[in-house]
Design a protein around this motif. Structure first.
Motif, PDB file in Angstrom:
ATOM      1  N   THR A 243       0.830  -1.069   0.010  1.00  0.00           N
ATOM      2  CA  THR A 243       0.013   0.071  -0.104  1.00  0.00           C
ATOM      3  C   THR A 243       0.801   1.393  -0.059  1.00  0.00           C
ATOM      4  O   THR A 243       0.721   2.289  -0.655  1.00  0.00           O
ATOM      5  N   VAL A 247       0.879   3.953  -2.640  1.00  0.00           N
ATOM      6  CA  VAL A 247       0.855   5.476  -2.307  1.00  0.00           C
ATOM      7  C   VAL A 247       2.095   6.605  -2.770  1.00  0.00           C
ATOM      8  O   VAL A 247       1.920   7.371  -3.282  1.00  0.00           O
ATOM      9  N   GLU A 248       3.043   5.854  -2.447  1.00  0.00           N
ATOM     10  CA  GLU A 248       4.398   6.557  -3.078  1.00  0.00           C
ATOM     11  C   GLU A 248       4.237   6.514  -4.644  1.00  0.00           C
ATOM     12  O   GLU A 248       4.776   7.656  -5.213  1.00  0.00           O
ATOM     13  N   ASN A 250       1.427   6.866  -6.411  1.00  0.00           N
ATOM     14  CA  ASN A 250       0.735   7.755  -6.755  1.00  0.00           C
ATOM     15  C   ASN A 250       1.210   9.203  -6.428  1.00  0.00           C
ATOM     16  O   ASN A 250       0.828  10.171  -7.067  1.00  0.00           O
ATOM     17  N   ARG A 251       1.908   9.118  -5.334  1.00  0.00           N
ATOM     18  CA  ARG A 251       2.320  10.727  -4.935  1.00  0.00           C
ATOM     19  C   ARG A 251       3.254  11.146  -6.155  1.00  0.00           C
ATOM     20  O   ARG A 251       3.396  12.328  -6.409  1.00  0.00           O
ATOM     21  N   ASP A 314      -8.426  15.951   1.805  1.00  0.00           N
ATOM     22  CA  ASP A 314      -7.322  14.820   2.006  1.00  0.00           C
ATOM     23  C   ASP A 314      -7.036  15.107   3.717  1.00  0.00           C
ATOM     24  O   ASP A 314      -6.782  14.277   4.405  1.00  0.00           O
TER      25      ASP A 314
END
Length: 472
Positions: A243, A247-248, A250-251, A314
């Protein structure tokens, strides 16, 4: 780990095992001592029964002192005791040969207080009770003797030195406590080995992986095959790492997309203004290029506003002002706001309301933003001179609102990513008018209301967005 989880666990196990085995060994020692003396009494009682015929012969004058003493010696050597015969009044009459020089017992009344117990048929057992006659280091058993008419005729005193008794007991104690020590030490080593292998090393590996992930090595994973809680922890850890990696990713995509989206209009604005300042652009064309620069500025403003909205969502700072309002009126105003775009593209907008007024409980501004984004999205992707249909209707305590537009159906891949930030279905058509953030904002706003939204391919060769609101 570094604070001594392993040492604490081993210490706790050691204490539990030690206390358990010490208690067990103590109980076993007490039990064995009692069992030993009980067995000793049984054996000596059997010895007294063997000597009873000889004592009766002695009492009746058929056996001399020496002969009875020899019998005492023979039986005594077998049972490791020295024997004294006392008459019915407690006087010593015959002895093992070792006692013939003991002036404290020859022709002396040895037994006084215990005579009543003996006459009742009870056996007397004592340690040091007759120390003035035999010394305080003698264990004594006294067995009453009765003739065939059940008349008390005396007793046999059987003495064993305490040192002789303690030898076998001490040997057994030594074995018991030695086994207890081994039983404490060996499990500790076993626990140490298996704890290291099954708990400490896996936890250390997980901890090491966590440290590496915290330093940026997001591809680090734990390779532990186990069907217990450690295995479950490993799976959860790897799932968390996956995950985090996602997330990284996506970042990075987000930063890349934002950079691209911001750089593109800035580059255009810089080029247009630079051309005007350098005189490359003719004066009659300046107004045209300034209008293009203005459009790029508007595009940049939309992007910044969308990013601010997403940042607020967010951060969990989405503030909702829930009121009762007519959602049909919001739809009407939205259509009027986009009237010029609809006319320019020669679109047909069909609106179907289940009633003139349809009240909902929601945040008016946020739902206006939702409807605006969805209607704007429909205009961007609808086919030229195509149809847009908006339907509002009630279903139980919910209001369903759908927005349909003619277009090519969405593929499985497009359906999968349609809610992703900066995702654009047709980048060649929408790069100038879309930030790719409208739909994620819509989904987040509705999620904040506790409502849902879905997209599906319509049987009418188009796509349809359907979301719910609480009926007011």
């Amino acid at each position: 780990m570094k604070k001594g989880l392993f040492s604490k666990m081993i210490t706790a196990y050691t204490i539990i095992i030690a206390v358990s085995f010490v208690a067990m060994s103590g109980i076993l020692s007490i039990w064995f001592q009692r069992y030993y003396f009980d067995q000793k009494e049984v054996d000596l009682e059997r010895a007294s029964q063997l000597l009873q015929p000889s004592v009766e012969d002695f009492i009746n004058g058929f056996m001399s002192d020496d002969m009875l003493s020899n019998s005492f010696d023979n039986i005594g050597s077998s049972f490791n005791v020295k024997i004294v015969f006392v008459d019915r009044y407690g006087y010593a009459n015959a002895f093992s040969s070792d006692y013939y020089n003991n002036k404290s017992i020859i022709n002396k009344q040895i037994i006084t207080d215990d005579l009543n117990y003996l006459r009742s048929g009870s056996i007397v057992a004592t340690q040091g009770g007759y120390e003035k006659f035999f010394g305080n280091s003698v264990n004594t058993y006294i067995f009453p003797l009765f003739n065939r008419y059940n008349v008390f005729e005396g007793a046999l005193m059987m003495n064993t030195p305490i040192s002789e008794i303690n030898k076998p007991i001490a040997k057994v104690y030594e074995i018991i406590w030695m086994l207890a020590i081994i039983a404490i030490i060996v499990p500790c080593f076993i626990i140490y080995y298996f704890s290291q292998r099954m708990i400490i090393k896996p936890l250390a590996e997980i901890n090491n992986a966590a440290e590496k992930i915290s330093k940026g090595e997001i591809d680090k994973r734990v390779k532990i095959q186990s069907d217990d809680e450690i295995g479950d922890l490993t799976k959860s850890f790897n799932s968390m790492a996956d995950t985090l990696a996602k997330v990284e990713e996506n970042r990075r995509d987000f930063v890349s997309n934002v950079s691209h989206e911001i750089r593109s209009p800035i580059t255009s604005i810089k080029g247009f203004i630079g051309g005007i300042m350098d005189g490359v652009i003719p004066p009659e064309k300046e107004k045209y290029y300034l209008s293009l620069a203005y459009d790029e500025t508007q595009r940049l403003t939309r992007l910044v506003n969308d990013l601010l909205d997403l940042s607020t969502i967010d951060a969990g700072q989405l503030s909702l002002n829930i009121i009762r309002f007519d959602v049909n009126e919001v739809i009407r105003r939205t259509i009027i706001k986009f009237e010029d775009k609809v006319r320019d593209r020669k679109l047909k907008v069909d609106v179907m309301f289940s009633s003139d007024e349809l009240f909902v409980l929601a945040d008016l501004d946020k739902i206006t933003q939702v409807i605006t984004n969805l209607f704007d999205n429909a205009i961007k992707y609808v086919l030229d001179e195509g149809n847009i249909k908006i339907v509002s209707k009630t279903k139980g305590d919910k209001v369903n609102i759908s927005i349909y537009n003619d277009c090519e159906p969405l593929s499985e891949e497009e359906l999968k990513h349609i809610w992703d930030r900066f995702y654009k279905r047709d980048k060649s058509r929408t790069i100038k008018v879309s930030t790719g953030l409208g739909l994620p904002i819509v989904q987040s706003i509705l999620a904040g209301h506790g409502e849902e939204i879905r997209v599906e391919n319509s049987h009418e060769s188009g796509i349809e967005f359907i979301f719910t609101l609480k009926r007011g």
